[in-house]
Design a protein around this motif. Sequence first.
Motif, PDB file in Angstrom:
ATOM      1  N   UNK A 110       0.806  -1.226   0.000  1.00 30.58           N
ATOM      2  CA  UNK A 110       0.000   0.000   0.000  1.00 30.58           C
ATOM      3  C   UNK A 110       0.839   1.276   0.000  1.00 30.58           C
ATOM      4  N   UNK A 111       2.177   1.143   0.076  1.00 28.45           N
ATOM      5  CA  UNK A 111       3.018   2.346   0.127  1.00 28.45           C
ATOM      6  C   UNK A 111       3.044   3.042  -1.236  1.00 28.45           C
ATOM      7  N   UNK A 112       3.072   4.358  -1.209  1.00 28.18           N
ATOM      8  CA  UNK A 112       3.145   5.139  -2.453  1.00 28.18           C
ATOM      9  C   UNK A 112       4.576   5.525  -2.793  1.00 28.18           C
ATOM     10  N   UNK A 113       5.444   5.558  -1.782  1.00 25.21           N
ATOM     11  CA  UNK A 113       6.840   5.938  -2.012  1.00 25.21           C
ATOM     12  C   UNK A 113       7.746   4.907  -1.345  1.00 25.21           C
ATOM     13  N   UNK A 114       9.029   4.906  -1.758  1.00 25.32           N
ATOM     14  CA  UNK A 114      10.016   4.013  -1.159  1.00 25.32           C
ATOM     15  C   UNK A 114      11.211   4.832  -0.701  1.00 25.32           C
ATOM     16  N   UNK A 115      12.005   4.238   0.179  1.00 23.75           N
ATOM     17  CA  UNK A 115      13.212   4.908   0.661  1.00 23.75           C
ATOM     18  C   UNK A 115      14.293   4.831  -0.418  1.00 23.75           C
ATOM     19  N   UNK A 116      14.828   5.987  -0.783  1.00 19.93           N
ATOM     20  CA  UNK A 116      15.795   6.017  -1.880  1.00 19.93           C
ATOM     21  C   UNK A 116      17.087   5.283  -1.565  1.00 19.93           C
ATOM     22  N   UNK A 117      17.410   5.121  -0.299  1.00 23.30           N
ATOM     23  CA  UNK A 117      18.714   4.556   0.055  1.00 23.30           C
ATOM     24  C   UNK A 117      18.688   3.043   0.229  1.00 23.30           C
ATOM     25  N   UNK A 118      17.557   2.398  -0.026  1.00 26.75           N
ATOM     26  CA  UNK A 118      17.476   0.944   0.117  1.00 26.75           C
ATOM     27  C   UNK A 118      17.082   0.313  -1.206  1.00 26.75           C
ATOM     28  N   UNK A 119      17.760  -0.780  -1.599  1.00 27.51           N
ATOM     29  CA  UNK A 119      17.352  -1.468  -2.829  1.00 27.51           C
ATOM     30  C   UNK A 119      15.979  -2.104  -2.653  1.00 27.51           C
ATOM     31  N   UNK A 120      15.315  -2.376  -3.748  1.00 25.29           N
ATOM     32  CA  UNK A 120      13.992  -2.984  -3.651  1.00 25.29           C
ATOM     33  C   UNK A 120      13.817  -4.060  -4.737  1.00 25.29           C
ATOM     34  N   UNK A 121      12.983  -5.007  -4.408  1.00 24.03           N
ATOM     35  CA  UNK A 121      12.504  -5.978  -5.375  1.00 24.03           C
ATOM     36  C   UNK A 121      11.114  -5.545  -5.826  1.00 24.03           C
ATOM     37  N   UNK A 122      10.641  -6.153  -6.896  1.00 23.11           N
ATOM     38  CA  UNK A 122       9.252  -5.963  -7.301  1.00 23.11           C
ATOM     39  C   UNK A 122       8.553  -7.309  -7.166  1.00 23.11           C
ATOM     40  N   UNK A 123       7.423  -7.290  -6.471  1.00 23.44           N
ATOM     41  CA  UNK A 123       6.648  -8.497  -6.244  1.00 23.44           C
ATOM     42  C   UNK A 123       5.291  -8.418  -6.946  1.00 23.44           C
ATOM     43  N   UNK A 124       4.789  -9.579  -7.326  1.00 20.24           N
ATOM     44  CA  UNK A 124       3.435  -9.670  -7.859  1.00 20.24           C
ATOM     45  C   UNK A 124       2.448  -9.703  -6.701  1.00 20.24           C
ATOM     46  N   UNK A 125       1.387  -8.949  -6.805  1.00 18.91           N
ATOM     47  CA  UNK A 125       0.388  -8.859  -5.737  1.00 18.91           C
ATOM     48  C   UNK A 125      -0.693  -9.917  -5.959  1.00 18.91           C
ATOM     49  N   UNK A 126      -0.542 -11.031  -5.271  1.00 18.26           N
ATOM     50  CA  UNK A 126      -1.516 -12.108  -5.388  1.00 18.26           C
ATOM     51  C   UNK A 126      -2.833 -11.735  -4.721  1.00 18.26           C
ATOM     52  N   UNK A 127      -3.889 -12.386  -5.170  1.00 15.69           N
ATOM     53  CA  UNK A 127      -5.184 -12.304  -4.491  1.00 15.69           C
ATOM     54  C   UNK A 127      -5.407 -13.599  -3.711  1.00 15.69           C
ATOM     55  N   UNK A 128      -6.077 -13.506  -2.578  1.00 21.39           N
ATOM     56  CA  UNK A 128      -6.482 -14.725  -1.870  1.00 21.39           C
ATOM     57  C   UNK A 128      -7.307 -15.588  -2.822  1.00 21.39           C
ATOM     58  N   UNK A 129      -6.946 -16.858  -2.917  1.00 22.66           N
ATOM     59  CA  UNK A 129      -7.652 -17.704  -3.886  1.00 22.66           C
ATOM     60  C   UNK A 129      -7.512 -19.174  -3.513  1.00 22.66           C
TER      61      UNK A 129
END
Length: 290
Positions: free
Chosen positions: A121-140
């Motif tokens: 739910x975050x709109x921004x990220x911390x510039x000094x930390x690397x990040x991955x991109x994840x797929x947002x699963x739905x409960x199923x």
Amino acid sequence: MNNPQYRGRFAPSPTGPLHFGSLVTALASFLEARSQGGQWFIRVEDLDPLREPPEATGQILASLDAHGLLPDEPVRFQSRRHDAYQDAIERLLGNGYAYRCQCSRKELHANDGRHPHHCRSRKTIDDDRPYAIRFALEDEDSHWQDQLLGPQHQTVKAELDDPVILRKEGFYAYQLAVVVDDINQGITDVVRGSDLLDMTAQQQQIYRALGSCPPRWLHIPVILNEQGQKLSKQTHAPALNDEKPVSNLFRALVALGQNPPTHLATGSLESLLEWGRKNWQRGAIHLTSR
């Protein structure tokens, strides 16, 4: 049976030379396609250069060629498809199906798998930390029919099970690339090892998020060594002897429960593959690993 719309593929990761377990999977996917009059392709999943010896891709392709497993189109290399994967990520981010995650494994573990930084739910990220991109699963509660194993059911938990699709190191992940390429190549049927079965429900959501229907699935048992471990580079599986393709393929047919006549073991490569095409029975595959 003749199904010219059938499109299958074998997609090895070049972490080492082809071994017997991989040959069994390649042969199963090849014969499943050929027995239906369909097309068959080879795709090299070379997305992780840190785990890929430079000679491995050539060794794998040479082995497949030596065993008569020839694709209907030029071999595809995922390392040349980065633009397509990035385009898919941008689409998923834009549609709310993906998000940037800066959580470490330690942080996730300490928080019972949930994201302490509320990444979804975050709109921004911390510039000094690397990040991955994840797929947002739905409960199923996901249900599908495996063409060998029968009815399948997997429960997918949003946030807890969200797969990485772009790693923090900048490498595109298997879960994304395999779906993007299956869609692009029009793959209708996937034959692969049962060690990948647990990924199926997640992948089906990624197919749908990218506007496509999932393929049909056929998961075959993996081949085990004498210690009961899956044959792999990690378990020191020996490379195939490419000078004995008929012997190797005969053993692979036996492992797949196809009961080839003994005279094929000393015959030609062409006659063995032709017998396999005409007599292929997916239902004869043993449901337990060998």
